[in-house]
Design a protein around this motif. Structure first.
Motif, PDB file in Angstrom:
ATOM      1  N   TYR A  38      -5.486   1.090  -5.853  1.00  0.00           N
ATOM      2  CA  TYR A  38      -4.520  -0.004  -5.796  1.00  0.00           C
ATOM      3  C   TYR A  38      -3.396   0.282  -6.774  1.00  0.00           C
ATOM      4  CZ  TYR A  38      -2.337  -4.539  -6.477  1.00  0.00           C
ATOM      5  OH  TYR A  38      -1.420  -5.547  -6.564  1.00  0.00           O
TER       6      TYR A  38
ATOM      7  N   LEU B 257      -1.543   4.830   0.604  1.00  0.00           N
ATOM      8  CA  LEU B 257      -0.821   4.670  -0.648  1.00  0.00           C
ATOM      9  C   LEU B 257      -0.301   6.015  -1.133  1.00  0.00           C
ATOM     10  CD1 LEU B 257      -0.093   3.000  -3.237  1.00  0.00           C
ATOM     11  CD2 LEU B 257      -2.395   3.559  -4.065  1.00  0.00           C
TER      12      LEU B 257
ATOM     13  N   TYR C 134      -3.108   4.108 -11.703  1.00  0.00           N
ATOM     14  CA  TYR C 134      -3.561   3.292 -10.586  1.00  0.00           C
ATOM     15  C   TYR C 134      -4.926   2.700 -10.899  1.00  0.00           C
ATOM     16  CZ  TYR C 134       0.136   5.870  -8.257  1.00  0.00           C
ATOM     17  OH  TYR C 134       1.356   6.411  -7.939  1.00  0.00           O
TER      18      TYR C 134
ATOM     19  N   ASP D 111      -6.058   0.968  -0.602  1.00  0.00           N
ATOM     20  CA  ASP D 111      -6.162   2.243   0.096  1.00  0.00           C
ATOM     21  C   ASP D 111      -7.574   2.763  -0.141  1.00  0.00           C
ATOM     22  OD1 ASP D 111      -5.492   4.484   1.519  1.00  0.00           O
ATOM     23  OD2 ASP D 111      -4.461   5.479  -0.132  1.00  0.00           O
TER      24      ASP D 111
ATOM     25  N   PRO E 254       3.784   2.418  -4.499  1.00  0.00           N
ATOM     26  CA  PRO E 254       3.166   2.272  -5.814  1.00  0.00           C
ATOM     27  C   PRO E 254       4.204   2.167  -6.912  1.00  0.00           C
ATOM     28  CG  PRO E 254       3.113   4.550  -5.131  1.00  0.00           C
ATOM     29  CD  PRO E 254       3.675   3.774  -3.977  1.00  0.00           C
TER      30      PRO E 254
ATOM     31  N   ILE F 225       0.812  -1.202   0.000  1.00  0.00           N
ATOM     32  CA  ILE F 225       0.000   0.000   0.000  1.00  0.00           C
ATOM     33  C   ILE F 225       0.850   1.258   0.000  1.00  0.00           C
ATOM     34  CG2 ILE F 225      -0.225   0.255   2.508  1.00  0.00           C
ATOM     35  CD1 ILE F 225      -3.206   0.841   1.993  1.00  0.00           C
TER      36      ILE F 225
END
Length: 576
Positions: free
Chosen positions: A416, A539, A547, A434, A40, A37
């Motif tokens: 995500y 995140l 994302y 998140d 990224p 999380i």
């Protein structure tokens, strides 16, 4: 009302349940590995099949006009190759169960219930035996099943969809074998030793082969354009064939309501005027549904109708809805571009938001007819913070829930970052989600209507009687630090690493600011948070990255709470 400005008011038990259940059950994804999380990956490591753009059939334009937005979205390689079983466990098992028996973790929250792939009848078939062809299963994966929680999987590569079909057929084969073994043991009372005999084993193999072999495909005649005459003829056939007994005189699904399927689960007739057809809304698909019916449901076949009569009936049924309504019923994956601005405005309808909106289609997990299912989403960032704007129709403003049968309006965004998208409902142990949540009612001074009783010694009069001596906090939730006891806040940060793991971030990590307005039957909500946050706060988001994002709304008036809500499928959020 600017970001984060609100007043006091205690949360009800119902709002606590609704918040704890945020994104408890959604309907896509599975258990893939990916970035944590707080870490990224860049867009180049995001999840997408090579034929994503060609298969999605996106109909709306993404917000923002950055020249690099398209290249960001197109730079994603395919995720690592997986077997059919791995794909099924990641994408399908949460609803259909690890064994494909329809008993997944999410199944109890979904209506209609997920299909038991091992034994239930397949609803959408094109063969005389009710056994689907690979093309039938491929069509379901591409389209999903509008009117249920089964989403489309067109964003998967053709190879992955083929492997998923292989796995479904394998599970079906196992189920057919188990079914015949039960017959031999329970009805024929054969022992294990007798069943092991070669002649009995051959009998089992022959039964399985018959059960898995598609029959002759239905020949669909040439279906021309509808005419006033064909529609009028179809209306007469609609009445004479008894269609109105279930679907109603005007096709609104208001005929016989107490129905069950072959597994004695409740079902209801389709409202044709909404343009929602599980098996596809094109004329050829409707011809097959009319001719063959839907195995395992009260929808019968039509053996007494001629092909010409079925064609006219199809034209009439399609005339009850518009092409716009039929297209809107299909969930599609879209790209949302977070446009860069000098400063994120406080005003919900500021000029900076113009041109950012992308229209998404939501679907209720516990299906109900009616309602506007469109959700518009826009995004802005100023290089340091990201703001996501949601707007949707809601005919009533539900701010408080003082009685057990009343519930608040809510909305949530989940994000995500990773190569393989996890289960949409809660993520997975190695694929954390998140979650940004908004709850109606915070900061709204509605007086006594939001509180049924005095909390002991909580009113100012008791402090006066204490003659200046400090009193303990008699509100247990507030004294214990329950986040929902803070009625000054309407935006919340949460995280999840699998079903049952939804957790509020620690108070220092509650960085979401929320601004909301209900006007003219629509909610408009903006959630804002810094791009870079500590690992324990969620995140961190990077520019020039993409994302996965999904959205959910709860309508308190229709008693939405916890897993009962309307959701989107995964979308692509691109930060320019």
């Amino acid at each position: 009302m600017g970001f984060g400005k609100s007043n006091n008011g205690m949360p009800s038990f119902q709002s606590l349940v609704a918040a704890i259940g945020a994104f408890a059950v959604l309907v896509a994804g599975g258990c893939g590995d990916g970035g944590g999380i707080g870490e990224p990956p860049p867009a180049a490591t995001r999840d997408a099949g090579p034929d994503t753009a060609a298969k999605q059939g996106n109909s709306s334009k993404s917000g923002g006009t950055a020249s690099n937005a398209a290249s960001i979205a197109e730079a994603r390689p395919a995720p690592p190759s997986e077997t059919g079983e791995q794909l099924f466990q990641r994408h399908c098992a949460a609803c259909h169960g690890e064994r494909g028996d329809g008993q997944g973790l999410a199944a109890r929250f979904l209506f209609p219930r997920p299909r038991n792939l091992r034994g239930s009848s397949f609803r959408l078939v094109s063969t005389t035996t009710g056994v689907p062809t690979r093309a039938d299963l491929q069509a379901v994966l591409l389209r999903g099943m509008p009117g249920s929680s089964m989403p489309p999987w067109g964003h998967l590569s053709e190879a992955d969809r083929g492997r998923l079909i292989d796995e479904v057929l394998r599970l079906r084969t196992e189920g057919a074998r188990e079914k015949y073994l039960r017959k031999l043991k329970e009805e024929d009372e054969l022992s294990d030793e007798e069943i092991a005999a070669e002649d009995v084993q051959q009998e089992i193999r022959e039964f399985v082969e018959r059960s898995m072999t598609p029959g002759e495909a239905l020949a669909v005649p040439q279906i021309g354009e509808p005419t006033s005459e064909s529609i009028a003829s179809g209306k007469e056939i609609y009445v004479k064939a008894g269609c109105q007994q279930c679907h109603g005189a005007e096709g609104k699904g208001d005929g016989v309501q107490k129905m069950v399927d072959a597994e004695m689960l409740p079902t209801s007739p389709r409202d044709f005027t909404m343009g929602i057809f599980k098996g596809g809304h094109d004329a050829e698909s409707l011809y097959r549904r009319t001719a063959y019916g839907m195995p395992g449901t009260p929808m019968p076949s039509s053996p007494t109708l001629t092909p010409e009569q079925i064609v006219d009936l199809v034209h009439f049924v399609r005339s009850l809805s518009t092409e716009e309504a039929r297209q809107a019923a299909v969930l599609r994956r879209e790209r949302i571009v977070a446009r860069r601005v000098g400063a994120i405005p406080d005003a919900l309808n500021a000029e900076a938001w113009q041109g950012t909106a992308v229209t998404l289609r939501t679907a209720p997990l516990w299906w109900r007819n009616g309602g506007d299912r469109d959700l518009t989403v826009g995004a802005l960032h100023d290089g340091s913070s990201l703001a996501i704007r949601l707007s949707w129709f809601d005919g009533s403003e539900n701010l408080h829930a003082p009685q057990p049968e009343r519930f608040k309006d809510l909305a949530a965004v989940q994000l995500y970052a990773g190569v393989a998208e996890p289960f949409l409902g809660m993520g997975a142990e190695k694929s954390a989600l998140d979650i940004w949540q908004w709850r109606a009612g915070a900061g709204e001074d509605r007086g006594r209507e939001s509180q049924l009783d005095d909390y002991p010694f909580d009113a100012p009069v008791y402090s006066e009687l204490a003659d200046g001596q400090p009193l303990p906090d008699f509100v247990a939730a507030r004294a214990a630090g329950n986040p929902l006891s803070d009625a000054t806040r309407s935006g919340w940060s949460l995280a999840a690493k699998g079903p049952g793991s939804l957790t509020f971030m620690p108070r220092p990590s509650q960085l979401i600011e929320a601004n909301a307005e209900w006007k003219d039957g629509r909610w408009t909500v903006v959630l804002k948070r810094p791009l870079a946050v500590p690992a324990e706060a969620g995140l961190s988001l990077r520019l020039n990255a993409s994302y996965s994002a999904a959205f959910a709304v709860w309508d308190g008036e229709t008693r939405d709470r916890a897993g009962q809500k309307s959701i989107t499928i995964w979308q692509d959020l691109v930060l320019e």
